[in-house]
Design an enzyme around this catalytic site. Structure first.
Site, PDB file in Angstrom:
ATOM      1  N   CYS A 291      77.705 -27.400 -93.718  1.00  0.00           N
ATOM      2  CA  CYS A 291      76.257 -27.237 -93.585  1.00  0.00           C
ATOM      3  C   CYS A 291      75.891 -27.210 -92.103  1.00  0.00           C
ATOM      4  CB  CYS A 291      75.548 -28.396 -94.280  1.00  0.00           C
ATOM      5  SG  CYS A 291      73.757 -28.393 -94.034  1.00  0.00           S
ATOM      6  N   HIS A 319      82.766 -41.613 -96.868  1.00  0.00           N
ATOM      7  CA  HIS A 319      82.116 -40.334 -97.144  1.00  0.00           C
ATOM      8  C   HIS A 319      82.743 -39.256 -96.269  1.00  0.00           C
ATOM      9  CE1 HIS A 319      78.975 -37.261 -97.501  1.00  0.00           C
ATOM     10  NE2 HIS A 319      78.585 -37.895 -98.599  1.00  0.00           N
ATOM     11  N   GLU A 321      81.546 -36.637 -94.872  1.00  0.00           N
ATOM     12  CA  GLU A 321      80.794 -36.294 -93.666  1.00  0.00           C
ATOM     13  C   GLU A 321      81.089 -37.278 -92.545  1.00  0.00           C
ATOM     14  OE1 GLU A 321      76.189 -36.169 -92.101  1.00  0.00           O
ATOM     15  OE2 GLU A 321      76.560 -35.683 -94.206  1.00  0.00           O
ATOM     16  N   CYS A 391      68.751 -34.873 -92.876  1.00  0.00           N
ATOM     17  CA  CYS A 391      68.333 -33.481 -93.048  1.00  0.00           C
ATOM     18  C   CYS A 391      66.976 -33.398 -93.738  1.00  0.00           C
ATOM     19  CB  CYS A 391      69.405 -32.687 -93.799  1.00  0.00           C
ATOM     20  SG  CYS A 391      69.313 -32.784 -95.588  1.00  0.00           S
ATOM     21  N   SER A 419      77.521 -38.455-105.130  1.00  0.00           N
ATOM     22  CA  SER A 419      76.558 -37.760-104.284  1.00  0.00           C
ATOM     23  C   SER A 419      75.741 -38.776-103.495  1.00  0.00           C
ATOM     24  CB  SER A 419      75.621 -36.892-105.134  1.00  0.00           C
ATOM     25  OG  SER A 419      74.534 -36.436-104.367  1.00  0.00           O
TER      26      SER A 419
END
Length: 508
Positions: A291, A319, A321, A391, A419
């Protein structure tokens, strides 16, 4: 008026269901009626049924689908007969409850036949997509006349072991045992029946980064052909992953599982430089679906580390990310998960070294803000990111869920358990009630919605994480509509019009 009438064709079926409802005082609003076997008897009995808020039909059925076995339970998504169709929209709720009760339940179409179906006629019904057959359900569906209706059949015979076969006896015994366990579940279904209002949070579901990542995999499959390998889940939603697998995507946890030279997609959560280096060594044809907002955090981490700062990353351990961002600054980054971790994370910081902080993009904005404030209190000169790292989609969905949680007795967040943005929505919703926190539950789809959550609840808030398909929200709304009149309102807090370009490898 009786709450629920349960209809069965045979006396043994009625006795088995009634046995599961004992003692009767625990289920005072449920009555079991024997309607007789076959459409003619069922039609006469249906005309004489007393008033009830909901109707259900259960008992034995014959399998048409080759995957059904004696003792399995089919919850009808629709009942077919003579060219007519009666939908059963609450079927996923009921099937999920049966599975949680330990029964092997599934959903699918049920067809009502004028008589026992064998041989070629059975094969013909199976080719039309029906999963099971009976002789009474359509008549009860007709009698329901728009009221909540359910049809639940326990398989007693299959195409390989037809009804007139001694081997069917064992299937009948298994089916009778299952019927006794179905009664209490039907009672819980009836207790959840009633009019409701659903408040839809908006924005919800896919964000631009998720849409981009999914499109990248789809375009890679179109351009290069299957298989296309994807490192980790492209986005954190099991339904998205399964849909792409059906198209030919292969998901792997490690690049070692990818054949040399194969087309490989990096997920939306980003990767560490070491992963890119490994892909280059093995000659993989990489398409990067990171992303752009995650890529921004990577760039900020490199910028701060290049000037000698300690990079404090606010996020959750494990996670993908977080692993990717910290991989950009080996030896110069530290993870902080909460306010308490700020002090310990910077022990041993050498004098004069600068401190900068960044944030995982999918955190709850209020909690991340408190941790960032703790970093600034400890290090007044600490520099933060240029613009908010969390975000826009995460922030917007959290604002939207607050707007519906304030009025709801139950908030359902649709998303997978891995998630981060969906989990944060559950936390934000739980802190958003005016007169006490609402009941908040994360569900992967309508089958995860427990009927007891709905009992007595007349306003349900509904949202979905940024990696959740909107179709799953629609499925939950449809299932709730099967429990009675449903009023749906959308609460929109902001319009989203963000778009990201595709990488050159898959552009038209």
């Amino acid at each position: 008026m009786t709450g629920l009438i349960v209809c069965t064709a045979l006396g043994m079926e009625a006795r088995a269901v009634a046995r599961g409802l004992r003692p009767a005082r625990d289920h005072p609003r449920v009555r079991v009626f024997r309607i007789g076997m076959g459409p003619e008897r069922a039609a006469r009995a249906a005309a004489l049924l007393p008033p009830a808020a909901a109707l259900a039909v259960t008992g034995f059925g014959g399998a048409l689908h080759e995957g059904l076995r004696p003792g399995d339970v089919l919850v009808a998504t629709e009942v077919r007969s003579g060219g007519r169709v009666w939908p059963c929209p609450s079927a996923p709720l009921l099937a999920g409850e049966l599975v949680r009760a330990g029964l092997p339940a599934r959903t699918g179409p049920l067809v009502t036949s004028p008589g026992i179906v064998t041989g070629r006629a059975r094969l013909a019904l199976a080719r039309e997509g029906a999963c099971a057959v009976d002789m009474e359900s359509a008549l009860i569906a007709e009698a329901a006349d728009g009221r909540p209706f359910a049809a639940v059949r326990v398989i007693v015979d299959t195409p390989g072991v037809p009804l007139v076969n001694p081997a069917t006896l064992g299937g009948a015994l298994a089916a009778r045992r299952a019927l006794a366990r179905i009664g209490p579940v039907l009672a819980r279904w009836a207790a959840a029946v009633g009019p409701r209002r659903v408040l839809l949070a908006s924005p919800r579901s896919f964000c631009a980064g998720v849409e981009r990542a999914i499109e990248i995999v789809e375009r890679a499959l179109d351009r290069f052909g299957a298989p296309v390998y994807v490192r980790k889940q492209i986005v954190h939603n099991i339904h998205v992953v399964r849909d792409l697998e059906r198209l030919g995507a292969v998901f792997v946890d490690d690049l070692a599982e990818v054949p040399e030279g194969a087309v490989t997609v990096f997920s939306a959560h980003g990767v560490a430089p070491a992963v890119r280096e490994e892909a280059a060594r093995r000659g993989l044809r990489v398409v990067d679906a990171t992303c752009p907002l995650v890529a921004k955090v990577h760039a900020e981490a490199r910028r701060f580390a290049a000037r000698g700062d300690l990079v404090v990353l606010i996020g959750h351990a494990g996670h993908e990310e977080v692993e990717g961002v910290l991989g950009e600054v080996p030896g110069a980054g530290v993870l902080v998960e909460d306010e308490a971790g700020v002090e310990g994370a910077v022990e041993g910081l050498r004098p004069g070294r600068g401190v900068a902080y960044l944030t995982q993009t999918t955190l709850a904005a209020d909690e991340a803000g408190r941790v960032a404030a703790a970093v600034r209190r400890r290090f007044p000169d600490a520099e933060g990111p240029r613009g908010d790292d969390i975000c826009y989609a995460t922030t917007n969905r959290q604002r939207a869920v607050r707007a519906v949680a304030a009025e709801a007795g139950l908030v359902l967040v649709v998303g997978s358990a891995n998630s981060s943005n969906a989990l944060r929505l559950t936390e934000v919703a739980g802190r958003s009630g005016h007169d006490g926190a609402p009941l908040v539950r994360l569900v992967d789809g309508p089958g995860d919605v427990a009927l007891d959550w709905l009992r007595g609840v007349r306003t349900v808030g509904l949202t979905a994480g940024a990696s959740t398909p909107g179709s799953l929200v629609d499925a939950v709304v449809a299932a709730l509509g099967g429990l009675g009149p449903l009023e749906v309102e959308e609460r929109r807090v902001i319009e989203e019009n963000v778009e990201f370009t595709l990488p050159k490898e898959v552009r038209p």
